[in-house]
Design an enzyme around this catalytic site. Structure first.
Site, PDB file in Angstrom:
ATOM      1  N   ALA A 154      66.289 -76.116 -44.737  1.00 22.66           N
ATOM      2  CA  ALA A 154      67.215 -76.642 -43.725  1.00 22.66           C
ATOM      3  C   ALA A 154      67.384 -78.150 -43.874  1.00 22.66           C
ATOM      4  CB  ALA A 154      66.704 -76.286 -42.330  1.00 22.66           C
ATOM      5  N   TYR A 155      66.281 -78.836 -44.160  1.00 23.04           N
ATOM      6  CA  TYR A 155      66.334 -80.286 -44.357  1.00 23.04           C
ATOM      7  C   TYR A 155      67.173 -80.632 -45.585  1.00 23.04           C
ATOM      8  CZ  TYR A 155      64.557 -85.074 -45.040  1.00 23.04           C
ATOM      9  OH  TYR A 155      64.441 -86.428 -45.221  1.00 23.04           O
ATOM     10  N   VAL A 156      66.940 -79.906 -46.671  1.00 23.09           N
ATOM     11  CA  VAL A 156      67.714 -80.130 -47.893  1.00 23.09           C
ATOM     12  C   VAL A 156      69.199 -79.880 -47.651  1.00 23.09           C
ATOM     13  CG1 VAL A 156      68.191 -79.135 -50.169  1.00 23.09           C
ATOM     14  CG2 VAL A 156      65.870 -79.796 -49.570  1.00 23.09           C
ATOM     15  N   SER A 158      70.843 -80.387 -44.968  1.00 20.66           N
ATOM     16  CA  SER A 158      71.402 -81.545 -44.274  1.00 20.66           C
ATOM     17  C   SER A 158      71.580 -82.729 -45.214  1.00 20.66           C
ATOM     18  CB  SER A 158      70.520 -81.924 -43.070  1.00 20.66           C
ATOM     19  OG  SER A 158      69.302 -82.517 -43.466  1.00 20.66           O
ATOM     20  N   LYS A 159      70.650 -82.918 -46.124  1.00 27.73           N
ATOM     21  CA  LYS A 159      70.734 -84.073 -47.020  1.00 27.73           C
ATOM     22  C   LYS A 159      71.712 -83.843 -48.177  1.00 27.73           C
ATOM     23  CE  LYS A 159      68.013 -86.877 -44.845  1.00 27.73           C
ATOM     24  NZ  LYS A 159      68.551 -88.134 -44.276  1.00 27.73           N
TER      25      LYS A 159
END
Length: 246
Positions: A154-156, A158-159
């Site tokens: 999920a973090y990836v 977003s980035k």
């Protein structure tokens, strides 16, 4: 050698701690007046301002939710009122929540993406309207976009969106003499990275780089300083600042 001069002005979102504080202090050392942005902790932002002014620099604190376009428009106005304009915008504000994709809480997904995607978009939008010629916009990605570690999905996501936004904005600002790049840190010794990790996990991350250590906030600030100052021919790029992590 930096080409920054004392009439240049930077706004650093998330500038009250971690990488953001290191970036704010480094840009002040480079000669820029710095607006230290905070979302909720004004006291920490004021500590950063005090450290900069004690070292002979110029700084103010500005607040606001990065995902709120009215709040960020007001923040940019406050910077222009304090220092006369904006030349450099650095988007360090972000949050990281880790869990496998299959079990990821969708409320956490929405919260993280509101800051990391919408927040970066809102600030970049304001920057595109207000940064002066000769300026620079620096967004923040992560080296995990390339290493693709489990639990970071999920973090990836977003980035990766931040990277796409960055490269597109660089082309949309054709003719404005404004560079737009992203920095993608590797594992860096900040509370954001260290939270929830045991000593063995941290040691494994450190050993993964050829330099056999974690990054320091100052290492990342150095990359930002390069993009904000002398790197006028680097545009529409993602700079991996990760000690050689594959």
């Amino acid at each position: 050698m930096s080409t920054s001069t004392t009439d240049r002005v930077a706004l650093v979102t998330g500038g009250s701690g971690g990488i953001g504080r290191a970036v704010a202090e480094r840009l002040a050392q480079d000669g820029l007046a710095v607006a230290v942005h905070y979302a909720g902790n004004r006291a920490r932002a004021e500590e950063t301002v005090a450290a900069i002014t004690a070292a002979g620099g110029r700084a103010v604190a500005v607040g606001g939710d990065v995902a709120d376009e009215n709040a960020m428009s007001a923040a940019f106005d406050a910077v222009e009122s304090a220092f006369g304009g904006v030349d450099v915008v650095v988007n360090t504000a972000g949050i990281m929540i880790l869990a496998p994709i299959a079990t990821f809480d969708l409320a956490d997904l929405d919260r993280m993406h509101r800051t990391n995607i919408r927040g970066t978009f809102v600030v970049a939008q304001q920057a595109a309207l207000k940064v002066r010629p000769g300026g620079a916009i620096v967004n923040f990605s992560t080296s995990v976009v390339r290493t693709q570690l489990p639990s970071y999905g999920a973090y990836v996501a977003s980035k990766a969106a931040v990277e796409g936004l960055t490269l597109t904005l660089a082309r949309e600002l054709r003719g404005r003499d404004i560079t737009v790049n992203a920095v993608a840190p590797g594992p860096t010794a900040t509370p954001l990275f260290l939270d929830g990790k045991d000593d063995a996990t941290v040691a494994n991350f450190a050993e993964a780089t050829p330099l056999e250590r974690l990054g320091r906030p100052g290492d990342i600030a150095e990359a930002v300083s390069f993009l904000a100052g002398p790197a006028r021919w680097v545009n529409g790029q993602v700079l991996y600042a990760n000690g050689g992590l594959a």
